[in-house]
Design a protein around this motif. Structure first.
Motif, short mmCIF file in Angstrom:
data_model
loop_
_atom_site.label_atom_id
_atom_site.label_comp_id
_atom_site.label_asym_id
_atom_site.label_seq_id
_atom_site.Cartn_x
_atom_site.Cartn_y
_atom_site.Cartn_z
N ASP B 56 44.93 30.33 43.07
CA ASP B 56 44.71 29.01 43.65
C ASP B 56 44.18 27.95 42.67
O ASP B 56 44.69 26.82 42.65
CB ASP B 56 43.83 29.11 44.91
N GLU B 63 48.04 20.28 39.86
CA GLU B 63 48.11 19.02 40.59
C GLU B 63 47.44 17.90 39.79
O GLU B 63 47.97 16.80 39.67
CB GLU B 63 47.47 19.13 41.99
N ARG B 64 46.28 18.23 39.21
CA ARG B 64 45.59 17.21 38.40
C ARG B 64 46.39 16.87 37.14
O ARG B 64 46.46 15.70 36.74
CB ARG B 64 44.17 17.70 38.02
N THR B 94 53.28 17.24 44.80
CA THR B 94 52.18 18.12 44.39
C THR B 94 51.17 18.27 45.52
O THR B 94 50.53 19.32 45.64
CB THR B 94 51.45 17.60 43.13
N ARG B 99 48.90 22.18 49.26
CA ARG B 99 48.64 22.67 50.62
C ARG B 99 49.28 24.04 50.82
O ARG B 99 48.69 24.93 51.43
CB ARG B 99 49.18 21.70 51.68
N ASP B 102 47.17 26.62 49.24
CA ASP B 102 45.98 26.80 50.06
C ASP B 102 46.26 27.68 51.27
O ASP B 102 45.49 28.58 51.59
CB ASP B 102 45.54 25.41 50.56
N TYR B 103 47.36 27.39 51.97
CA TYR B 103 47.71 28.18 53.15
C TYR B 103 48.01 29.63 52.76
O TYR B 103 47.62 30.56 53.46
CB TYR B 103 48.93 27.58 53.88
N SER B 106 44.86 31.38 52.10
CA SER B 106 44.16 31.63 53.35
C SER B 106 44.78 32.81 54.11
O SER B 106 44.06 33.65 54.66
CB SER B 106 44.20 30.36 54.20
N LYS B 109 43.56 35.89 52.37
CA LYS B 109 42.15 36.16 52.68
C LYS B 109 42.01 36.74 54.09
O LYS B 109 41.27 37.69 54.32
CB LYS B 109 41.36 34.86 52.56
#
Lengths: 234, 234
Positions: B56, B63-64, B94, B99, B102-103, B106, B109
């Motif tokens: 992640d 992205e940055r 991006t 996102r 992130d999903y 998640s 996890k």
């Protein structure tokens, strides 16, 4: 020539002002959607639930308007430094605002599916979450409209509490479902409602980070203060 | 002068190529995260669950990087028309890729929190959803890398099936919890996992829309084909 130059500058300023006005309007609508969504869950306000959803296409249209205007400003004006950062930030921030509007509309839609009478379901946690998320979002939109860096840092720091409330809410709802399986369907909708409120808080924090960067050229630390370590992010 | 001009053009092309390479790399990582997350749920692969999460920060960093490079290209090169649309699309895409990452993290996890043995929990629906979402995401990244408009339209059209699978999964899991309340905790995690997979599909579709717009200058219709009308979006 002097006049022509003055004309160009003033029309550039006008377009930048228009971009800011579009952002503020978009922020205002998603703030209203969120307030309506919270009314819909906490007070069972059906009219509010419908209005929150009806506003969604306006948000999508504003995202497209901002993008079109940003592209025009970039193409015709070749902005530099602070202005360029602001325009790029606007492009990213509308993405977060659009997500907030979507989550608020989803909360409103789900509120209509919570069947059990509210007295049987623990709404206290949602009420607190709703209030806090609304406050954070309000401060975020203020920070965005006024480029208020201190306010942006405030929002960035206070998302932890929202995360903690979410984690508590998750545990409470699971316990509730186990104790009375008749509430399962409603509680699953409440779980998603709580998650969506938490996500609105996260996107408000993203916006605060971008407001800070656009105004200062510096980034806030990559790791924001986070609460509720037990709950997955997404 | 001719040489200097050639040098400028070539360095501009180099930077645009670098932007495209960063996008392809970011797309490749979130595709891998999603594949790992699906392995984590469907096969209970704990190592995959960890790897999906560990990736992640790379996505966030990319992205940055894309944003910094886009700002530089905009400031120093004043790109026009197709190039400008492509750079603006990269800034928005991006956001969607981040996102998705992130999903996926998640989902990975949460896969560790699903306690009941897999034989007791209906994983068939998640398996199908996972496979479809992966396929859609793969085609999206291909469309992005090769600016393949036909492929983008394909992705845009096939998200309906993912939505329908999600709605079926939601009903199945709620029924399951009611029949055997001991599965409630695990099933709530599975509900969120299914929702996150559905959201990954949605973001893949967003990217497909942007690839289409960047390549053609035309927008796909605002209303994409949607399935699972009963399920709220967020």
């Amino acid at each position: 020539m002097a006049n022509e130059h003055a004309h160009t500058v003033s029309s550039y300023e006008q377009e930048l002002t228009r971009l800011r006005a579009l952002m503020t309007r978009m922020g205002g609508i998603v703030e209203r959607q969120t307030a309506l969504a919270v009314l819909a869950i906490v007070d069972g306000d059906v009219a509010a639930a419908h209005e929150a959803q009806v506003l969604d296409p306006q948000v999508d249209a504003l995202e497209r308007d901002v993008e079109a205007l940003a592209i025009r400003l970039l193409a015709l004006r070749a902005p530099l430094a602070g202005d360029l950062r602001e325009i790029v930030a606007a492009l990213k921030i509308t993405g977060d605002l659009e997500r907030i509007g979507d989550y608020a509309a989803s909360v409103a839609k789900r509120s209509l599916k919570v069947e059990a009478p509210s007295s049987e379901i623990p709404l206290g946690g949602l009420r607190s979450m709703g209030r806090l998320v609304q406050e954070n979002l309000h401060r975020t939109i203020e920070a965005l409209s006024s480029k208020d860096v201190a306010r942006a840092v405030e929002v960035w720091q206070s998302d932890t509490v929202v995360d903690e409330l979410y984690t508590a809410m998750f545990r409470e709802l699971v316990t509730y479902m186990m104790e009375d399986p008749r509430t399962i369907r409603s509680c699953t909708h409440l779980l998603f409602i709580a998650k969506n409120l938490e996500r609105i808080g996260d996107h408000a924090t993203n916006i605060a980070e971008r407001v800070y960067y656009a105004a200062t050229g510096e980034m806030l630390p990559a790791e924001r203060p986070r609460g509720g370590g037990a709950a997955p992010k997404g």
